[in-house]
Enzyme design. Structure first.
Site, PDB file in Angstrom:
ATOM      1  N   GLY A 244     101.804  11.968 -49.342  1.00  0.00           N
ATOM      2  CA  GLY A 244     100.898  10.820 -49.328  1.00  0.00           C
ATOM      3  C   GLY A 244     101.547   9.508 -49.716  1.00  0.00           C
ATOM      4  O   GLY A 244     100.857   8.494 -49.855  1.00  0.00           O
ATOM      5  N   GLU A 278     105.541  17.173 -50.974  1.00  0.00           N
ATOM      6  CA  GLU A 278     105.428  17.373 -49.523  1.00  0.00           C
ATOM      7  C   GLU A 278     105.321  16.040 -48.789  1.00  0.00           C
ATOM      8  O   GLU A 278     104.276  15.727 -48.199  1.00  0.00           O
ATOM      9  CB  GLU A 278     104.167  18.196 -49.220  1.00  0.00           C
ATOM     10  CG  GLU A 278     104.152  19.581 -49.798  1.00  0.00           C
ATOM     11  CD  GLU A 278     102.817  20.288 -49.556  1.00  0.00           C
ATOM     12  OE1 GLU A 278     101.823  19.636 -49.182  1.00  0.00           O
ATOM     13  OE2 GLU A 278     102.773  21.499 -49.762  1.00  0.00           O
ATOM     14  N   PRO A 279     106.362  15.230 -48.794  1.00  0.00           N
ATOM     15  CA  PRO A 279     106.275  13.959 -48.082  1.00  0.00           C
ATOM     16  C   PRO A 279     106.309  14.166 -46.565  1.00  0.00           C
ATOM     17  O   PRO A 279     107.048  15.030 -46.072  1.00  0.00           O
ATOM     18  CB  PRO A 279     107.531  13.218 -48.538  1.00  0.00           C
ATOM     19  CG  PRO A 279     108.493  14.293 -48.921  1.00  0.00           C
ATOM     20  CD  PRO A 279     107.681  15.450 -49.414  1.00  0.00           C
ATOM     21  N   ARG A 281     104.924  11.162 -43.918  1.00  0.00           N
ATOM     22  CA  ARG A 281     105.076   9.787 -43.421  1.00  0.00           C
ATOM     23  C   ARG A 281     106.322   9.078 -43.960  1.00  0.00           C
ATOM     24  O   ARG A 281     107.070   8.435 -43.224  1.00  0.00           O
ATOM     25  CB  ARG A 281     103.829   9.015 -43.856  1.00  0.00           C
ATOM     26  CG  ARG A 281     103.727   7.611 -43.341  1.00  0.00           C
ATOM     27  CD  ARG A 281     102.576   6.889 -44.062  1.00  0.00           C
ATOM     28  NE  ARG A 281     101.340   7.644 -44.049  1.00  0.00           N
ATOM     29  CZ  ARG A 281     100.407   7.559 -43.108  1.00  0.00           C
ATOM     30  NH1 ARG A 281     100.576   6.729 -42.106  1.00  0.00           N
ATOM     31  NH2 ARG A 281      99.312   8.290 -43.180  1.00  0.00           N
ATOM     32  N   CYS A 348      89.730   3.440 -20.777  1.00  0.00           N
ATOM     33  CA  CYS A 348      88.355   2.933 -20.620  1.00  0.00           C
ATOM     34  C   CYS A 348      87.526   3.135 -21.887  1.00  0.00           C
ATOM     35  O   CYS A 348      86.542   3.889 -21.885  1.00  0.00           O
ATOM     36  CB  CYS A 348      87.705   3.631 -19.442  1.00  0.00           C
ATOM     37  SG  CYS A 348      88.730   3.484 -17.988  1.00  0.00           S
ATOM     38  N   GLU A 349      87.970   2.557 -22.963  1.00  0.00           N
ATOM     39  CA  GLU A 349      87.260   2.580 -24.245  1.00  0.00           C
ATOM     40  C   GLU A 349      87.544   1.245 -24.920  1.00  0.00           C
ATOM     41  O   GLU A 349      88.695   0.802 -24.937  1.00  0.00           O
ATOM     42  CB  GLU A 349      87.828   3.667 -25.192  1.00  0.00           C
ATOM     43  CG  GLU A 349      87.752   5.069 -24.730  1.00  0.00           C
ATOM     44  CD  GLU A 349      86.372   5.698 -24.890  1.00  0.00           C
ATOM     45  OE1 GLU A 349      85.523   5.121 -25.605  1.00  0.00           O
ATOM     46  OE2 GLU A 349      86.153   6.744 -24.273  1.00  0.00           O
ATOM     47  N   TYR A 378     102.858  10.328 -37.442  1.00  0.00           N
ATOM     48  CA  TYR A 378     101.488  10.360 -36.907  1.00  0.00           C
ATOM     49  C   TYR A 378     101.365   9.494 -35.642  1.00  0.00           C
ATOM     50  O   TYR A 378     100.351   8.851 -35.410  1.00  0.00           O
ATOM     51  CB  TYR A 378     100.477   9.936 -37.989  1.00  0.00           C
ATOM     52  CG  TYR A 378     100.614  10.781 -39.237  1.00  0.00           C
ATOM     53  CD1 TYR A 378     100.223  12.123 -39.226  1.00  0.00           C
ATOM     54  CD2 TYR A 378     101.177  10.271 -40.400  1.00  0.00           C
ATOM     55  CE1 TYR A 378     100.393  12.923 -40.355  1.00  0.00           C
ATOM     56  CE2 TYR A 378     101.342  11.067 -41.538  1.00  0.00           C
ATOM     57  CZ  TYR A 378     100.950  12.388 -41.497  1.00  0.00           C
ATOM     58  OH  TYR A 378     101.104  13.175 -42.603  1.00  0.00           O
TER      59      TYR A 378
END
Ligand SMILES: Cc1ncc(COP(=O)(O)O)c(C=O)c1O
Length: 419
Positions: A244, A278-279, A281, A348-349, A378
């Site tokens: 995190g 637990e890295p 990112r 198309c959003e 991610y």
């Protein structure tokens, strides 16, 4: 905004480079959009992380959900890191990357019978159990297969975290982990189980966290629980404190790994067992960019639309949790006055919007390239094929060499799977 450029992803003579290769030269050899990573930056991040945690004797397990490309995993494994995985697909990938099963931790709130069976028979080193029900199933399967299981209980410490509400995981109401009260009774229940060895506690309180305070608060609760369990006669051999650790996406805010390691060391000073982090990112984010070509500049009010060939299916973070990535031209030699653009993809959003009123050069033209910085985590792993779009190629740069580490999964290939 200060661009989160790095020693290995930087401008040289107005051209954005990954190591010794300009993005323009890489783009000339492949289709756009594409993901591209720097090997040197990745290695530098790993070494920085090791330098922070290793002096305190802490073990690093890379949370492979952040980027599970096999070549990236192999590089990480070669540096001696274990992995944290959350599905049988990730288990297969970790095995394909040559990571020893003993160095794997299996987390996740919804491990299925098939997944647990696979992991039990593979000999996964540690199971982080997230519910009473999961522990029952794990015990049944361990008994059936006559396999000893090393398990930790993931506790939800219920602490507030300064991050986007969609990426907190350690608050009451989040689906993750069990309560502190449940942990004590589960240890008692499984004390004499022939195949289940409960010997650890785990937590993971969220992602993109920018202060050590929530870690201190959560560890305090975990330590109090560990003490209570030890007083009741159980030995707690490991504390897995999750990941995190926040990175700089251009707003200057991040979490310095050395301070996290020091805080963890201080908060766990009375604990004699193994400490795991637990890295995800923080090991990969700034080692990657997403490169996209401008399809159109559509004049509109209040801002012109910069319509890219990359879309929310390629990089979901903006649509999923309003995340922003610095978007930069790959060539700045014509840079002129600034204009504000709304930067969008072709899907198309309306949520296929990467940024609003974003300042970029007035001289930008259709056909030119831009890069989304800090997309190594991610990014590619969250891709979908919405609007029947392909899965993008991924490239790895090392010095002057560029290597394709995942081919594009083409639109024609996607159709082949339909019967
Ligand atoms: C159990 C667990 N550990 C570690 C991580 C890694 O988090 P980050 O990538 O923010 O470091 C996650 C991410 O969701 C997770 O669920």
């Amino acid at each position: 905004m200060t661009l989160p450029l790095t020693e290995h992803i930087l401008y040289t003579q107005d051209q954005l480079h990954i190591e010794a290769c300009s993005i323009e030269s890489i783009a000339a050899k492949t289709t756009t959009p594409f993901y591209c990573y720097s090997k040197a930056q990745l290695l530098s991040n790993i070494h920085h992380c090791q330098a922070a945690f290793k002096p305190h004797g802490m073990d690093i397990h890379y949370a492979m959900k952040a980027n599970s490309n096999l070549s990236i995993l192999r590089l990480i494994a070669d540096q001696g890191l274990g992995v944290d995985l959350v599905s049988s697909g990730e288990l297969l990938r970790a095995q394909a990357a040559g990571i020893p099963e003993k160095s794997m931790i299996f987390s996740g709130v919804g491990k299925t019978t098939v997944e647990l069976t696979l992991a039990i028979n593979a000999g996964v080193g540690q199971f982080n159990v997230e519910s009473v029900e999961e522990l029952e199933l794990l015990a049944t399967l361990a008994t059936q297969h006559a396999r000893s299981i090393n398990a930790a209980l993931r506790v939800n410490p219920d602490v507030a975290v300064d991050t986007h509400k969609n990426i907190t995981t350690g608050r009451k109401g989040n689906k993750f982990g069990i309560t502190i009260e449940q942990a004590l009774s589960l240890y008692q229940c499984y004390a004499d189980h022939p195949w289940i060895k409960l010997s650890g506690l785990a937590m993971h309180i969220g992602s993109q966290i920018q202060s050590v305070t929530p870690y201190r608060q959560a560890i305090e609760k975990l330590m109090a629980l560990a003490t209570k369990l030890e007083e009741a006669g159980f030995s707690i051999n490991s504390l897995d404190l999750g990941g995190g650790f926040g990175v700089d996406y251009g707003d200057g805010a991040n979490l310095d790994l050395v301070s996290v390691a020091q805080e963890i060391a201080r908060s766990t000073a009375n604990f004699r067992g193994r400490i795991i982090v637990e890295p995800g990112r923080s090991l990969v984010a700034n080692a990657g960019v997403l490169v996209s070509r401008i399809s159109y500049i559509k004049e509109a009010q209040p801002n012109p639309f910069l319509i890219l060939d990359a879309a929310m299916n390629d990089l979901m973070r903006a649509a999923l949790y309003q995340a922003s990535h610095p978007i930069v031209p790959t060539n700045t030699d014509n840079d002129s006055a600034i204009r504000h653009y709304d930067i969008v993809g072709p899907i198309c959003e309306s949520t296929d919007t990467f940024a609003r009123s974003y300042p970029l050069s007035k001289s930008l033209k259709a056909g030119e390239l831009v890069a989304f910085l800090c997309t190594g985590a991610y990014g590619s792993v969250m891709s979908s094929t919405y609007n029947s779009r392909s899965i993008l190629p991924e490239l790895l740069v090392s010095g002057t060499e560029t290597q394709i580490i995942r081919k594009e999964i083409t639109q024609a290939q996607l159709i082949e799977y339909e019967l």
